[in-house]
Scaffold this motif. Structure first.
Motif, short mmCIF file in Angstrom:
data_model
loop_
_atom_site.label_atom_id
_atom_site.label_comp_id
_atom_site.label_asym_id
_atom_site.label_seq_id
_atom_site.Cartn_x
_atom_site.Cartn_y
_atom_site.Cartn_z
N PHE A 168 0.86 -1.19 0.00
CA PHE A 168 0.00 0.00 0.00
C PHE A 168 0.89 1.23 0.00
CE2 PHE A 168 0.80 -1.40 4.31
CZ PHE A 168 1.19 -0.24 4.96
N CYS A 169 0.28 2.39 0.07
CA CYS A 169 1.02 3.65 0.02
C CYS A 169 0.61 4.53 1.20
CB CYS A 169 0.75 4.38 -1.30
SG CYS A 169 1.69 5.92 -1.50
N MET A 170 1.59 5.19 1.79
CA MET A 170 1.33 6.17 2.84
C MET A 170 1.71 7.56 2.32
SD MET A 170 0.03 4.60 5.43
CE MET A 170 0.10 5.98 6.59
N GLU A 171 0.79 8.51 2.52
CA GLU A 171 1.05 9.89 2.14
C GLU A 171 1.40 10.71 3.38
OE1 GLU A 171 -2.34 11.33 0.06
OE2 GLU A 171 -2.05 10.02 -1.69
N PHE A 172 2.41 11.55 3.22
CA PHE A 172 2.87 12.38 4.33
C PHE A 172 3.04 13.83 3.86
CE2 PHE A 172 4.57 8.15 5.16
CZ PHE A 172 4.22 7.93 6.48
N GLY A 198 7.06 21.10 3.03
CA GLY A 198 5.80 21.64 2.55
C GLY A 198 5.16 20.81 1.45
N PHE A 199 5.88 19.85 0.88
CA PHE A 199 5.33 19.03 -0.19
C PHE A 199 4.72 17.74 0.37
CE2 PHE A 199 7.92 21.77 -2.78
CZ PHE A 199 7.27 21.81 -4.00
N LYS A 200 3.75 17.23 -0.38
CA LYS A 200 3.23 15.89 -0.08
C LYS A 200 4.16 14.86 -0.70
CE LYS A 200 -0.06 13.84 -2.43
NZ LYS A 200 -1.37 13.46 -3.02
N VAL A 201 4.49 13.82 0.07
CA VAL A 201 5.31 12.74 -0.46
C VAL A 201 4.56 11.42 -0.29
CG1 VAL A 201 7.51 13.91 -0.01
CG2 VAL A 201 6.54 12.41 1.74
N CYS A 202 4.84 10.49 -1.19
CA CYS A 202 4.22 9.17 -1.14
C CYS A 202 5.31 8.13 -0.87
CB CYS A 202 3.54 8.84 -2.47
SG CYS A 202 2.17 9.94 -2.89
N VAL A 203 5.03 7.22 0.05
CA VAL A 203 6.01 6.19 0.40
C VAL A 203 5.32 4.83 0.33
CG1 VAL A 203 7.77 5.46 2.04
CG2 VAL A 203 7.05 7.86 1.99
N ALA A 204 5.82 3.96 -0.54
CA ALA A 204 5.22 2.64 -0.72
C ALA A 204 5.71 1.67 0.35
CB ALA A 204 5.56 2.10 -2.11
N CYS A 205 4.78 0.90 0.88
CA CYS A 205 5.10 -0.16 1.84
C CYS A 205 4.88 -1.49 1.12
CB CYS A 205 4.21 -0.06 3.07
SG CYS A 205 4.51 -1.36 4.31
N GLU A 206 5.97 -2.19 0.80
CA GLU A 206 5.92 -3.43 0.02
C GLU A 206 6.79 -4.49 0.68
OE1 GLU A 206 5.97 -1.15 -4.35
OE2 GLU A 206 7.83 -1.83 -3.40
N PRO A 207 6.52 -5.78 0.39
CA PRO A 207 7.45 -6.82 0.84
C PRO A 207 8.80 -6.58 0.18
CG PRO A 207 5.36 -7.77 0.11
CD PRO A 207 5.35 -6.33 -0.30
N HIS A 259 8.86 12.85 -5.79
CA HIS A 259 8.32 12.85 -4.42
C HIS A 259 7.75 11.48 -4.05
CE1 HIS A 259 7.75 17.46 -4.95
NE2 HIS A 259 8.94 17.17 -4.42
N SER A 260 8.23 10.44 -4.72
CA SER A 260 7.77 9.06 -4.44
C SER A 260 8.94 8.23 -3.94
CB SER A 260 7.20 8.43 -5.72
OG SER A 260 6.06 9.15 -6.17
N PHE A 261 8.73 7.55 -2.81
CA PHE A 261 9.79 6.78 -2.16
C PHE A 261 9.25 5.42 -1.73
CE2 PHE A 261 10.12 11.34 -1.21
CZ PHE A 261 11.27 11.65 -1.91
#
Length: 264
Positions: A168-172, A198-207, A259-261
């Motif tokens: 899934f993805c978490m936005e911060f 100040g920016f929104k970033v997305c971080v994927a949580c994957e196996p 901005h994707s990690f």
């Protein structure tokens, strides 16, 4: 009329002399040398049309005393390198570390050719089993993140061929970062420059970063309040770290690539 005839005769004499000397000494034929070599010389016509001592080494281009046939007999050859090796394992298990890949020189540059590029690359990584093959314990702590490119190389199936959970993805909302995120200039740290307050970033949580029994990644903030200030750290540069606040959990990340990690 008489002057033209004299000039033409002189020109013929020069060409004839050039040909005789070329046959006798061969100019740079078989005499090409690397770097600056003062012993790499002969007597022949130079490029500036002066007859005398001329050179066949790489330095003659700069000093402008090459033999007339230098570029024909000593053509520039660029460095040639092989393909990148596979990435190594992480230097240390069960903690943020680095992995390495290398390539080798197949041909050295010569006669002013392009120099060799970098032969080694490093990137942040984290392994989830120790040297004995046991699962690492994932303790509470900051979220460790790296570029989305790292996630593209993660396995999509387990050792039995079964598909792994999609994650899934978490936005911060990024609240702060240290100056060290922008001063690094190594290839594997360039992505850190885009971590901006100040920016929104997305971080994927994957196996395998996602813990199978809980469906979460270390530091993903799922159980935290939206006003809680959570901590993150960039893998590959422990001095690049900061804080963010959780926005929401989504099925897929839709932030711009810079901005994707991924959690690691």
């Amino acid at each position: 009329m008489m002057g033209s005839s004299v000039e033409f005769a002189c020109l013929l004499l020069m060409v004839s002399t050039l040909g005789r000397n070329h046959l006798a000494s061969g100019g740079c034929a078989g005499k090409c040398c690397r770097s600056r070599d003062l012993s790499c010389l002969t007597t022949d016509w130079r490029m500036d049309r002066v007859y005398g001592t001329c050179y066949c080494d790489m330095g003659c281009i700069r000093t402008k005393d090459c033999c007339f046939d230098y570029f024909t007999e000593c053509p520039a050859q660029d460095c040639a390198v092989g393909d990148w090796s596979f990435w190594s394992g992480c230097a240390k298990p069960c903690q943020p570390s680095v992995r390495v890949r290398v390539r080798h020189i197949e041909r050295q540059p010569s006669n002013g050719g392009e120099p060799c590029p970098s032969l080694e690359q490093r990137a942040g990584c984290r392994e989830y089993r120790d040297h004995q093959g046991n699962h690492c314990g994932l303790n509470s702590g900051p979220a460790f993140i790296t570029s989305m490119e790292f996630g593209k190389g993660r396995p999509k199936h387990d050792s039995y061929g079964n598909p792994l959970a999609p994650g899934f993805c978490m936005e911060f909302s990024l609240e702060s970062r240290t100056p060290h995120c922008t001063v690094e200039n190594r290839p594997h740290t360039h992505w850190m420059r885009y971590i901006t307050e100040g920016f929104k970033v997305c971080v994927a949580c994957e196996p395998p970063a996602m813990r199978n029994n809980s469906g979460s990644c270390q530091g993903d903030g799922q159980e935290s309040d939206k006003e809680a200030l959570l901590h993150w750290q960039a893998v590959g540069n422990p001095q690049c770290r900061g804080t963010w606040k959780k926005i929401q959990r989504t099925q897929q990340c839709d932030c711009p690539p810079q901005h994707s990690f991924v959690f690691i």
